[in-house]
Write an enzyme that holds these catalytic residues in place. Structure first.
Site, PDB file in Angstrom:
ATOM      1  N   HIS A 113       0.835  -1.218   0.000  1.00 48.84           N
ATOM      2  CA  HIS A 113       0.000   0.000   0.000  1.00 48.84           C
ATOM      3  C   HIS A 113       0.865   1.261   0.000  1.00 48.84           C
ATOM      4  O   HIS A 113       0.968   1.931  -1.005  1.00 48.84           O
ATOM      5  CB  HIS A 113      -1.025   0.020   1.143  1.00 48.84           C
ATOM      6  CG  HIS A 113      -1.878  -1.196   1.222  1.00 48.84           C
ATOM      7  ND1 HIS A 113      -2.615  -1.651   0.148  1.00 48.84           N
ATOM      8  CD2 HIS A 113      -2.093  -2.103   2.227  1.00 48.84           C
ATOM      9  CE1 HIS A 113      -3.259  -2.758   0.495  1.00 48.84           C
ATOM     10  NE2 HIS A 113      -2.955  -3.050   1.748  1.00 48.84           N
ATOM     11  N   ASP A 164      -4.668  -8.713  -3.246  1.00 47.51           N
ATOM     12  CA  ASP A 164      -4.966  -8.494  -1.835  1.00 47.51           C
ATOM     13  C   ASP A 164      -6.246  -9.202  -1.377  1.00 47.51           C
ATOM     14  O   ASP A 164      -6.215 -10.378  -1.067  1.00 47.51           O
ATOM     15  CB  ASP A 164      -5.024  -6.966  -1.607  1.00 47.51           C
ATOM     16  CG  ASP A 164      -5.015  -6.578  -0.142  1.00 47.51           C
ATOM     17  OD1 ASP A 164      -5.078  -7.472   0.719  1.00 47.51           O
ATOM     18  OD2 ASP A 164      -4.949  -5.373   0.155  1.00 47.51           O
TER      19      ASP A 164
HETATM   20 ZN   LIG Z   1      -2.992  -7.094   2.859  1.00 50.04          ZN
END
Ligand SMILES: [Zn+2]
Length: 460
Positions: free
Chosen positions: A276, A327
């Site tokens: 991220h 993810d």
């Molecule tokens: Zn993750």
């Protein structure tokens, strides 16, 4: 077939760009022996269309695939964000058995192969039993992930996770109990996985200290050093700065922003993957890029969770490398992740073709080439380019698709990433072995039936 097979593609994305009439010789060990452009097909095996290097999916929590579409309804409070989604996820995972996880992961991994991913980095934190105790074999859940990967035929870098706290200075919550194995146990699991990897060329092993909120800095530094002691190039992945609240809590608890704190305390390198890294200031962005860490971007999940927009232009201007992951698996195709990444930047900056580079002026080509190369580094897998010495992980497009008619070179990649062309990925090879043919996987019927039975039981 003698000691090698030669494949022939009308077009191939090579490290220097698109080339026509490409012969790819694959040795019997599944690696690429040679690549030559501009050669006639001769008696080589014709691929069904243009070929790209297999993509690494550098961030997966396989079990979350089973939740896709189950967390999109407004709650009674009307306060729906990452943290409320996380509570839903904790309730969902509380009941999952090793059998369930294997069934879910197998279905996911077939979908990922069909989406152009040939390797998955599994950020593996669902490790303990429902009561929070280790299984009789503490690596039980990891073996199930690997069984699923083998059934699908996808390469896997497994990253057992260290998770010790419920937040900065907070004890773990009940919903987090299945993540909480002690560091020594996680290191034992890693040692067992490394023994298995010695005889499995598709298996890589690293580790994943979960986040700065779940692991204190002293614990993190000691864990990372222990992981690297026996494997100096072991990949280390960590979630960081996904949400503004996480940045605020880190600042309040430590006086440092998360990325600044990572940089200040750890010797980051190319085998560190920061997942991220959405909320960085300009100084953090430049320093993290310079350290060489790979940014693990998960565009559809980040969009789904309302995480924010990654500072992609500043990151690339600073020479930062990036790969893509799916993810939570609300998306499972590589082109879709790249499209979401590019479109979020276009909407934010009012610009186009942000993924283009001087070497690859087409955005689709630039995004695919960069993400494939850095993703492979982050997963420590010998893929990422169609070049001698690399494993023959190949994604073959369907030359018969109407949208590819008359297109060549960069237009092929741009149609894959931006064209409305579902079904464009036709055949997929992992280590020279064809695992997807005509969009289908040999075992997809049995895998889907097992997954469906699992889901019906879980949702009953
Ligand atoms: Zn993750």
């Amino acid at each position: 077939m003698t000691d090698r097979t030669t494949l022939h593609a009308p077009w191939a994305l090579l490290p220097g760009g698109w080339a026509g009439d490409v012969a790819i010789a694959v040795a019997t060990d599944g690696t690429i022996a040679s690549v030559a452009a501009g050669v006639p097909r001769g008696d080589s095996v014709a691929l069904a269309g243009p070929v790209l290097p297999g993509m690494t999916n550098l961030h997966s929590h396989a079990f979350q695939y089973a939740m896709a579409g189950l967390a999109e309804t407004r709650s009674a409070s009307g306060e729906d964000h990452f943290w409320s989604w996380r509570e839903t996820m904790y309730r969902f995972l509380a009941r999952l058995t090793p059998d369930d996880v294997e069934a879910i992961a197998a279905q996911l991994y077939v979908a990922l192969l069909q989406g152009g991913f040939t390797t998955v980095a599994e950020f593996h934190y669902l490790q303990a039993d429902p009561a929070g105790a280790p299984y009789a074999d503490p690596a039980e859940m990891a073996w199930r992930i690997l069984a699923a990967a083998r059934q699908a035929g996808i390469a896997c870098t497994i990253l057992p996770s260290l998770y010790r706290h419920g937040g900065f200075g907070r004890p773990p919550s009940d919903g987090q109990r299945r993540f909480l194995l002690p560091a020594e146990t996680v290191l034992d699991i890693i040692a067992a996985l490394r023994r298995a990897a010695a005889s499995d060329p598709l298996l890589g092993v690293g580790a994943a200290p979960h986040s700065l909120r779940a692991v204190a800095m002293e614990e993190l530094a000691a864990f990372a050093a222990a992981v690297r002691e026996n494997d100096a190039a072991a990949p280390l992945h960590i979630h960081v700065a996904e949400q503004p609240r996480e940045v605020a809590e880190c600042l309040a608890a430590t006086g440092q922003r998360p990325v600044a704190r990572l940089l200040a305390h750890l010797p980051l390198d190319r085998r560190w993957c920061v997942i991220h890294a959405t909320h960085m200031d300009a100084a953090e962005t430049a320093a993290l890029a310079a350290a060489g860490a790979v940014a693990g971007l998960c565009p559809t999940t980040e969009g789904n969770l309302g995480d924010g927009v990654f500072p992609f232009l500043a990151w690339r201007a600073a020479g930062g490398a990036f790969g893509i992951g799916t993810d939570s698996h609300v998306g499972t195709d590589a082109a879709g992740e790249l499209r979401m990444l590019e479109y979020a930047q276009r909407l934010w900056h009012l610009r186009r073709a942000v993924g283009a580079t001087p070497e690859h002026p087409s955005a689709g080509t630039g995004l695919w080439a960069a993400a494939a190369a850095a993703g492979a580094e982050a997963a420590a897998q010998p893929i990422g380019a169609i070049a001698p010495g690399q494993r023959a992980d190949l994604v073959v497009l369907d030359a018969a698709h109407p949208l590819l008619a008359g297109r060549d070179g960069a237009a092929i990649a741009d149609t894959l990433v931006f064209g409305p062309a579902p079904g464009l990925v036709r055949d997929v090879y992992v280590g020279g072995r064809q695992v997807i043919a005509g969009g289908r996987h040999d075992a997809e019927g049995a895998i889907a039936a097992r997954f469906a039975a699992t889901m019906r039981r879980l949702l009953a």
